[in-house]
Scaffold this motif. Structure first.
Motif, PDB file in Angstrom:
ATOM      1  N   GLY A   8       0.782  -1.225   0.000  1.00  0.00           N
ATOM      2  CA  GLY A   8       0.000   0.000   0.000  1.00  0.00           C
ATOM      3  C   GLY A   8       0.815   1.277   0.000  1.00  0.00           C
ATOM      4  N   SER A   9       2.116   1.171  -0.229  1.00  0.00           N
ATOM      5  CA  SER A   9       2.984   2.353  -0.203  1.00  0.00           C
ATOM      6  C   SER A   9       3.082   3.052  -1.549  1.00  0.00           C
ATOM      7  CB  SER A   9       4.395   1.957   0.255  1.00  0.00           C
ATOM      8  OG  SER A   9       4.950   1.001  -0.638  1.00  0.00           O
ATOM      9  N   GLY A  10       2.407   2.532  -2.546  1.00  0.00           N
ATOM     10  CA  GLY A  10       2.453   3.115  -3.884  1.00  0.00           C
ATOM     11  C   GLY A  10       2.414   2.030  -4.931  1.00  0.00           C
ATOM     12  N   SER A  11       2.673   2.417  -6.158  1.00  0.00           N
ATOM     13  CA  SER A  11       2.666   1.459  -7.251  1.00  0.00           C
ATOM     14  C   SER A  11       3.953   0.636  -7.245  1.00  0.00           C
ATOM     15  CB  SER A  11       2.517   2.183  -8.585  1.00  0.00           C
ATOM     16  OG  SER A  11       3.645   3.016  -8.827  1.00  0.00           O
ATOM     17  N   TYR A  12       3.963  -0.390  -8.102  1.00  0.00           N
ATOM     18  CA  TYR A  12       5.192  -1.181  -8.244  1.00  0.00           C
ATOM     19  C   TYR A  12       6.337  -0.323  -8.777  1.00  0.00           C
ATOM     20  CZ  TYR A  12       2.776  -5.594  -7.352  1.00  0.00           C
ATOM     21  OH  TYR A  12       2.078  -6.635  -6.758  1.00  0.00           O
ATOM     22  N   LEU A  13       6.011   0.639  -9.630  1.00  0.00           N
ATOM     23  CA  LEU A  13       7.049   1.536 -10.140  1.00  0.00           C
ATOM     24  C   LEU A  13       7.644   2.367  -9.007  1.00  0.00           C
ATOM     25  CD1 LEU A  13       8.572   2.626 -12.577  1.00  0.00           C
ATOM     26  CD2 LEU A  13       6.730   4.289 -12.919  1.00  0.00           C
ATOM     27  N   ASP A  14       6.793   2.807  -8.094  1.00  0.00           N
ATOM     28  CA  ASP A  14       7.301   3.532  -6.922  1.00  0.00           C
ATOM     29  C   ASP A  14       8.245   2.658  -6.100  1.00  0.00           C
ATOM     30  OD1 ASP A  14       5.815   5.790  -7.568  1.00  0.00           O
ATOM     31  OD2 ASP A  14       4.058   5.100  -6.437  1.00  0.00           O
ATOM     32  N   SER A  15       7.913   1.370  -5.990  1.00  0.00           N
ATOM     33  CA  SER A  15       8.777   0.448  -5.242  1.00  0.00           C
ATOM     34  C   SER A  15      10.140   0.326  -5.902  1.00  0.00           C
ATOM     35  CB  SER A  15       8.119  -0.934  -5.147  1.00  0.00           C
ATOM     36  OG  SER A  15       6.893  -0.862  -4.444  1.00  0.00           O
ATOM     37  N   LEU A  16      10.156   0.261  -7.238  1.00  0.00           N
ATOM     38  CA  LEU A  16      11.437   0.179  -7.946  1.00  0.00           C
ATOM     39  C   LEU A  16      12.251   1.452  -7.759  1.00  0.00           C
ATOM     40  CD1 LEU A  16      10.488  -1.602 -11.307  1.00  0.00           C
ATOM     41  CD2 LEU A  16      11.607  -2.580  -9.293  1.00  0.00           C
ATOM     42  N   TRP A  17      11.578   2.601  -7.773  1.00  0.00           N
ATOM     43  CA  TRP A  17      12.294   3.865  -7.553  1.00  0.00           C
ATOM     44  C   TRP A  17      12.886   3.925  -6.155  1.00  0.00           C
ATOM     45  CZ3 TRP A  17      14.248   6.803 -11.025  1.00  0.00           C
ATOM     46  CH2 TRP A  17      13.627   6.984 -12.260  1.00  0.00           C
ATOM     47  N   ARG A  18      12.126   3.459  -5.169  1.00  0.00           N
ATOM     48  CA  ARG A  18      12.669   3.418  -3.809  1.00  0.00           C
ATOM     49  C   ARG A  18      13.860   2.465  -3.729  1.00  0.00           C
ATOM     50  NH1 ARG A  18       7.180   3.736  -2.376  1.00  0.00           N
ATOM     51  NH2 ARG A  18       7.058   1.463  -2.233  1.00  0.00           N
ATOM     52  N   GLY A  19      13.732   1.344  -4.421  1.00  0.00           N
ATOM     53  CA  GLY A  19      14.848   0.406  -4.458  1.00  0.00           C
ATOM     54  C   GLY A  19      16.078   1.023  -5.097  1.00  0.00           C
ATOM     55  N   LEU A  20      15.872   1.809  -6.153  1.00  0.00           N
ATOM     56  CA  LEU A  20      16.990   2.505  -6.792  1.00  0.00           C
ATOM     57  C   LEU A  20      17.632   3.486  -5.826  1.00  0.00           C
ATOM     58  CD1 LEU A  20      18.638   3.123  -9.357  1.00  0.00           C
ATOM     59  CD2 LEU A  20      16.898   4.823  -9.952  1.00  0.00           C
ATOM     60  N   GLY A  21      16.805   4.163  -5.027  1.00  0.00           N
ATOM     61  CA  GLY A  21      17.336   5.095  -4.037  1.00  0.00           C
ATOM     62  C   GLY A  21      18.225   4.392  -3.019  1.00  0.00           C
TER      63      GLY A  21
ATOM     64  N   ALA B  99       9.239  -7.285 -14.141  1.00  0.00           N
ATOM     65  CA  ALA B  99       9.916  -6.803 -12.937  1.00  0.00           C
ATOM     66  C   ALA B  99      11.416  -6.644 -13.159  1.00  0.00           C
ATOM     67  CB  ALA B  99       9.660  -7.762 -11.774  1.00  0.00           C
ATOM     68  N   PHE B 100      12.041  -7.665 -13.708  1.00  0.00           N
ATOM     69  CA  PHE B 100      13.489  -7.607 -13.879  1.00  0.00           C
ATOM     70  C   PHE B 100      13.899  -6.794 -15.101  1.00  0.00           C
ATOM     71  CE2 PHE B 100      13.154 -11.198 -10.975  1.00  0.00           C
ATOM     72  CZ  PHE B 100      14.132 -10.851 -10.045  1.00  0.00           C
ATOM     73  N   ALA B 101      12.980  -6.647 -16.067  1.00  0.00           N
ATOM     74  CA  ALA B 101      13.261  -5.731 -17.174  1.00  0.00           C
ATOM     75  C   ALA B 101      13.305  -4.294 -16.670  1.00  0.00           C
ATOM     76  CB  ALA B 101      12.194  -5.880 -18.265  1.00  0.00           C
ATOM     77  N   GLY B 102      12.382  -3.942 -15.780  1.00  0.00           N
ATOM     78  CA  GLY B 102      12.392  -2.602 -15.197  1.00  0.00           C
ATOM     79  C   GLY B 102      13.655  -2.343 -14.401  1.00  0.00           C
ATOM     80  N   ALA B 103      14.070  -3.340 -13.591  1.00  0.00           N
ATOM     81  CA  ALA B 103      15.303  -3.188 -12.823  1.00  0.00           C
ATOM     82  C   ALA B 103      16.512  -3.060 -13.742  1.00  0.00           C
ATOM     83  CB  ALA B 103      15.479  -4.380 -11.885  1.00  0.00           C
ATOM     84  N   THR B 104      16.528  -3.831 -14.809  1.00  0.00           N
ATOM     85  CA  THR B 104      17.652  -3.773 -15.760  1.00  0.00           C
ATOM     86  C   THR B 104      17.772  -2.391 -16.394  1.00  0.00           C
ATOM     87  OG1 THR B 104      17.425  -6.135 -16.266  1.00  0.00           O
ATOM     88  CG2 THR B 104      18.599  -4.763 -17.872  1.00  0.00           C
ATOM     89  N   ILE B 105      16.651  -1.814 -16.768  1.00  0.00           N
ATOM     90  CA  ILE B 105      16.670  -0.487 -17.395  1.00  0.00           C
ATOM     91  C   ILE B 105      17.182   0.557 -16.412  1.00  0.00           C
ATOM     92  CG2 ILE B 105      15.197   1.348 -18.317  1.00  0.00           C
ATOM     93  CD1 ILE B 105      13.421  -0.863 -19.497  1.00  0.00           C
ATOM     94  N   LEU B 106      16.749   0.474 -15.155  1.00  0.00           N
ATOM     95  CA  LEU B 106      17.194   1.440 -14.161  1.00  0.00           C
ATOM     96  C   LEU B 106      18.692   1.288 -13.862  1.00  0.00           C
ATOM     97  CD1 LEU B 106      14.178   1.466 -11.668  1.00  0.00           C
ATOM     98  CD2 LEU B 106      14.797   3.192 -13.365  1.00  0.00           C
ATOM     99  N   TYR B 107      19.169   0.042 -13.772  1.00  0.00           N
ATOM    100  CA  TYR B 107      20.610  -0.178 -13.602  1.00  0.00           C
ATOM    101  C   TYR B 107      21.387   0.415 -14.774  1.00  0.00           C
ATOM    102  CZ  TYR B 107      20.599  -3.401  -9.586  1.00  0.00           C
ATOM    103  OH  TYR B 107      20.503  -3.951  -8.334  1.00  0.00           O
TER     104      TYR B 107
END
Length: 251
Positions: A17-30, A210-218
């Motif tokens: 409930g903390s946001g969308s999955y994209l928000d979770s990836l952004w927090r993970g990037l942080g 999920a892992f495609a999004g992480a790959t792009i951010l990396y």
């Protein structure tokens, strides 16, 4: 194999409930960036000291530096991560160990990850510093001594500035490796970028997205680091031998 692609999954609400999955990836990037930066500060500081120790005339300093490098470089990173997180609190005094184990997440995972990655990378940075100093002609050290500089001043004002200019490209590679090595931290529960992608995959069952999004951010993060490193290389590069020279007072 039949797989249902769903790229809109990034905009769906995450189970916490903390946001969308994209928000979770952004927090993970942080968390990835924070872990990498703090670990890099530690690695660069310790690596410079150990690298200098391995180039001094003191045999004891050389032996201590060599033991340090061999210790952290020859133990697998994953094993070191588990040692910092699970074993170190048990080896410390009970009061301090209990305080460490009672730290609230994600800090209980964050600091062991920073220390682990910092010490591991410092052993590699130390080798880069040692090689950079070793690549300088002996005349550079003698010129600094002739100017009346003490050994510490020779390193500070003469040898290290030139050595760091030489090793800047390999140091950039080490920092990029450090960013990627932060993914090991998910094994102790830190939800950095890889951990966030894994969490997203487990809840949504959309593995590839999920892992495609992480790959792009990396990829984007590493490209930004490379661009900044190139700008730094251009700024510190000076025409002449090794990009620098010793100021001999005009003589």
């Amino acid at each position: 194999m039949h797989y249902n692609w769903n790229w809109s999954i990034f905009f769906e609400m995450a189970p916490d409930g903390s946001g969308s999955y994209l928000d979770s990836l952004w927090r993970g990037l942080g968390w990835t960036v924070a872990t990498a930066l703090l670990a890099w500060v530690l690695a660069l500081s310790l690596g410079a000291v150990v690298g200098v120790m391995r180039t001094t005339e003191s045999k004891w300093a050389q032996r201590i530096g060599t033991c340090y490098v061999e210790l952290f470089r020859n133990i697998p990173l994953l094993v070191q991560m588990f040692l910092w997180y699970f074993v170190l609190p048990e080896l410390m005094p009970s009061a301090l160990g209990d305080e460490i184990k009672q730290m609230a997440p994600p800090w209980a995972m964050f600091w062991p990850a920073v220390l682990c990655l910092g010490f591991f990378t410092s052993s590699r940075v130390a080798e880069q510093v040692r090689a950079g100093i070793g690549a300088l002609p002996r005349g550079q050290r003698m010129a600094g001594t002739a100017l009346g500089l003490r050994p510490k001043q020779v390193y500070r004002y003469v040898l290290l500035p030139m050595a760091f200019r030489i090793i800047l490209p390999p140091l950039t590679s080490e920092f990029l490796n450090l960013i990627k090595n932060t993914s090991i931290a998910f094994t102790i529960g830190l939800l950095e970028l890889t951990g966030s992608a894994r969490s997203m995959q487990e809840f949504s069952f959309q593995v590839f997205e999920a892992f495609a999004g992480a790959t792009i951010l990396y990829f984007i993060l590493n490209i930004v680091v490379q661009l900044l490193a190139r700008l730094l290389e251009r700024r510190v590069s000076v025409p002449g031998f090794m990009g620098s020279r010793v100021d001999t007072g005009g003589h």
